[in-house]
Every structure is written in C-alpha cells, then in structure tokens.
Design a protein around this motif. Structure first.
Motif, PDB file in Angstrom:
ATOM      1  N   ALA A  15      42.494  40.452  47.869  1.00 63.05           N
ATOM      2  CA  ALA A  15      42.643  40.969  46.506  1.00 63.05           C
ATOM      3  C   ALA A  15      43.961  41.727  46.304  1.00 63.05           C
ATOM      4  O   ALA A  15      44.432  41.873  45.178  1.00 63.05           O
ATOM      5  N   ASN A  56      36.159  43.545  40.557  1.00 58.55           N
ATOM      6  CA  ASN A  56      35.770  42.398  41.369  1.00 58.55           C
ATOM      7  C   ASN A  56      34.399  42.620  42.031  1.00 58.55           C
ATOM      8  O   ASN A  56      34.115  43.703  42.552  1.00 58.55           O
ATOM      9  N   TRP A  75      38.627  42.320  52.215  1.00 59.12           N
ATOM     10  CA  TRP A  75      38.751  42.219  50.754  1.00 59.12           C
ATOM     11  C   TRP A  75      40.167  42.594  50.307  1.00 59.12           C
ATOM     12  O   TRP A  75      40.781  41.900  49.488  1.00 59.12           O
TER      13      TRP A  75
END
Ligand code: AMP
Ligand code: MG
Length: 480
Positions: free
Chosen positions: A367, A391, A363
């Motif tokens: 991100a 998110n 992630w």
C-alpha cells in the motif's frame, strides 16, 4: 583575550603520533554574522558566559580567532567510499579543541567549512550556507528524536563566495561530537606501515569511549563488540523513524556511535524499503533497508584493523572476530523487533506479536502509506485521514491490533513516546533552507526547528505532519 579562558580545553588527541593530525588554523571569513546559536547546547557544554561578548563569540565560531588556550588541528583518516578505500582527512573541517564540560564530559568542538587544510586535495575547504543549515536542522532534529548524533552549536555566515554550480554564501558550522574518530581513522592507522600506530589509536579510543573493555580478558575483542552494539542500536534508531543516512562510507561511521555527516541524508515518507534520495547513490548501496548490511560491512573493515590486537595467532584472531559477525544479523533483528513492537504499544512480547508486525509490514510494502503517520496515526487518528488507510486489509489489521493492545496499560502513552508526530519532511526542509539561504528569511527555518526540537508533542492538525502529495524525484547531494 580574557574570554579565551572560558573554554575548558584539554586536547588529548595531540598525544597520538603526529601522523594522525596536522596542526592547522582556520582561514578567516569577511564580516562574519552569527546566524544561529544553540544556547541550550551551550549551557550543557558550560559555555554560557561566551554569549556575553557576541563579537568575541562570533570571531571564534567564524574561525577568525582561535583561543590561545588550544591548538587547532585537522585530523587524518581514510575510508571506504562506496566500497573503495581512499586516503582522506579533514579537508574542510578544523578541530578547535576538546572541551571538558561541568559534568566532566569531553566533547570535540569542530568548525566545518573553515578553510583549506593539508587534507583538502582539490577542495576549497568551504561549505555553503545552505548545506550547513541542513546539517544544523537535521542534527538537532535527530537529537530531538533521542537519536545519538553530533550536535550543532552555531552557524556563522559570510558573503564570501563559495563556488559550486552557482555562487553561494559561506556557512561555518560549529559541530560538537563525542569525538570525530571514525572507522576510517583505524583503516588509515593500519596502512601507515608502523604496527605501533594501530595499538596507540586503539588504546586512546577505547580509553576515551569504552574504558570498561580494559577490565575484560580481551580488550580489543570487547572493543569490537561494543562498537558493533552501538552501531546496531544507532542504525535501528534510524530505521524506526525512516532516516536514510545516504553516505554510509566508513569515514562517516563514528566509533562513539553518533550519527555523523549530514550530507545527502533524508527521511522516508511513503514506505518503500529501497528508498534512496542521494543523487550519487545510483546502485542504492545506502538505501533505507540496506543500512544494516552496510553497517555490518563497515564494521568488518574495523574488525580487520583490530585483528593483530585480538590475538597473536592470525587464524585464532580471525575466528574470534568472525564469531561477532555470525551473531550480527540476529542481534540486529532482535532490536528491530523490540523497537517496532514498542511502536505498536507492545513492550512485553506475546505469541502472535511477531505475526502482527509482519502483517503490518506486508501491507505497508504493497500500500506504501506514509511510514511515520502509519504508526503515529494509531494514537492521532487525524493522521489516518488519507484514503490509503481506509483500505480493508489495514482496517482488519487494526482491529486485530486493537484487541491485542486493549489489555496493555497506557498503550496510548507508549505510542506517543515511541512514534514522533513530526519528522523533518524533505519538502519542508527544502523550503526552509531555500528561504534562509537565498532570501535571508529565517522564519520558516526557525519555526521548523522549533517543531523538530519537540517531535513527540501532540498536534490536532498541522502542516508539518503531512507528507508531500508527490516527491517528484526528490534528490539530495553530497559535499556542497
Ligand atoms: P564528505 O562527503 O563530507 O564525508 O567528505 C568526504 C571527504 O571530502 C572528506 O575528507 C572531506 O573533508 C572532503 N571534502 C568535502 N568537501 C570538501 C571541500 N569543499 N574542500 C575540501 N575537502 C572537502
Ligand atoms: Mg565525511
């Protein structure tokens, strides 16, 4: 002078063959001003008495007076710089001597930026005040983060001009190190044509830093193992706080396992494994995620120098050394996992923990959240106020993680112990250094330094914790 006897010097390095150093004295600077003095460190070193006579202290730390009880030297060394071997040496640093502390520890006291030496080549032997302030701040921050590092005892400034792109003030830093012996010292030793040199350097260094190796069957191989382990620990310590050394040349890799040479180093903000800040590192050789590979490469250069001492049969020797490197990646990864699970509050690994860690990193790669705040925000929620943390992938991961740690006693305490709440943010470091070196305003520097000396403390909200909104191509520079 009477105060000269306060220093408990014992210069063992002088017992090495003379090719390893040159007797050299610092060059005096005009009107020295003691700008920073690390009294806590002075106390640990048994040097408290020195502060009673500021004029004397300033003179010694400026390089304007060398205590009678010592012989100052510049050390010879070589090194692979960006992959190419060069003969180097202390071109702008002078070892005043080794002191023995009240706890019987031995430390090098070195003045950096103290004038030309026989190894200066075309350099002026000087450092700008700006770059010495940078080393002082970051090395003390590393010490605060419990990362092995050379320390900074003092900075003396002078109006004497240092000519770089612009004319700058002079800074002389007092660096304290377990030693300044580098991988590059060993590389030079084998290139000087006398097989005795490497033998002597090995015996001296092993005795100083890893004396237990002499109780093993193969001291040179054990020494290599010890140095490898200390570097695996060190580089992993860097990774867990987002530190990028920036110039991991073999001359900047300490045998004692301390972080050394704070030239173009910086701390990663938004997570990107390929982060590079150094202006001269165009290929990303020393990028954040390359540091383990480079450490291994550098240690191979050390291993090559030890081959004649590991076994008299060259083939056998190579085989034994190679085995250490076959295990390197796995050993590195084991420590990486232990460290990063601890950053999630997990000390005893269970099934599924590795997946949890990998999912978080997957992630982060897409991100690109702030690296340090991603972890510290797990215990200080205000650090997760940025939109990126809303998110849904992150929220799903966090719920899974919470379920995992809910059974761990005091996991919040572990999170606070393993994740700093403040790191030296590049934009704040820059602001503090500019104010200090251009406007003679030490306030931002001293405030930032104080925060960085206790980086695990809890803050409800603080400008020192926030990444910049944009890094605008932030770059760092070597040797200024
Ligand atoms: P560094 O990039 O600081 O690790 O330095 C690499 C080599 O260049 C070392 O041998 C330094 O002593 C030398 N060096 C860097 N700056 C100067 C300078 N201003 N004068 C002389 N030598 C220098
Ligand atoms: Mg260096």
């Amino acid at each position: 002078m009477a105060q000269d006897s306060i220093w408990n010097f014992d210069n063992s390095y002088l017992s090495l063959p003379s090719v390893f150093f040159s007797e050299t004295s610092p060059t005096a600077i005009s009107d020295p001003e003691l700008l920073l003095y690390n009294s806590n460190l002075a106390k640990q070193l048994g040097l408290t008495e020195l502060a009673k006579n500021k004029a004397y202290l300033t003179d010694v730390l400026a390089g304007n007076h060398v205590p009678k009880s010592t012989t100052s030297i510049a050390q010879a060394y070589g090194g692979h710089q960006f992959g190419h071997f060069n003969v180097l040496g202390d071109g702008r640093a002078i070892l005043i001597g080794e002191i023995i502390t009240p706890y019987e520890e031995r430390f090098d006291i070195q003045l950096k930026g103290s004038g030309q030496t026989p190894y200066s080549r075309r350099g002026d032997g000087r450092s700008t005040l700006y770059s010495m302030l940078r080393e002082y701040l970051i090395s003390e921050a590393m010490a605060g983060l419990n990362i092995s590092t050379t320390r900074s005892l003092a900075i003396v400034r002078s109006d004497d001009p240092v000519y770089r792109q612009t004319v700058q003030q002079t800074g002389v830093l007092t660096r304290v190190a377990e030693s300044h012996i580098r991988v590059g010292t060993f590389e030079l030793a084998v290139r000087m044509g006398n097989p005795d040199f490497i033998k002597k350097l090995f015996s001296y260094t092993a005795d100083r830093h890893y004396p237990d190796v002499f109780d093993t069957e193969n001291p040179a191989l054990s020494f290599l193992q010890e140095v490898i382990q200390s570097q695996i620990k060190l580089v992993n310590d860097w990774l867990k706080v987002g530190f990028i050394h920036g110039v991991m040349n073999t001359d900047n890799m300490s045998i004692a396992g301390e972080t050394i040479d704070y030239g173009p180093c910086a701390f990663m903000n938004h997570f990107d494994p390929l982060t590079v800040y150094s202006s001269i590192d165009e290929q990303g050789r020393y990028a954040y995620s390359n540091q383990s590979k480079i450490a291994k490469w550098n240690l191979m250069r050390l291993a090559e120098t030890l081959l004649p001492l590991i076994h008299s049969d060259e083939k056998k020797s190579l085989e034994l050394a190679q085995k250490e490197f076959d295990q390197f990646d796995e050993s590195f990864q084991t420590i990486w996992k232990i460290n990063h699970l601890a950053k999630l509050g997990i000390i005893k690994e269970e099934d599924g923990d590795e997946d949890l860690l990998n999912e978080l990193f997957a992630w982060m790669e897409t991100a690109k959240p702030d690296f340090n705040n991603t972890f510290r925000g797990l215990v200080d929620p205000h650090l997760h106020n940025e939109p990126v943390f809303n998110n849904s992938d992150f929220q799903t991961w966090k719920a899974k993680w919470l379920q995992r740690v809910s059974s761990v006693d005091n996991y919040e305490n572990l999170l606070e112990d393993y994740n700093p709440s403040v790191i030296p943010r590049n934009h704040l470091v820059e602001e503090a250094l500019i104010q200090a070196s251009e406007d003679e305003n030490m306030t931002p520097f001293n405030e930032l330094l104080a925060k960085l000396q206790s980086p695990f403390e809890h803050y409800t909200s603080d400008k020192y914790q926030q990444p910049p909104s944009s890094e605008n191509g932030y770059q760092t520079f070597c040797g200024t």
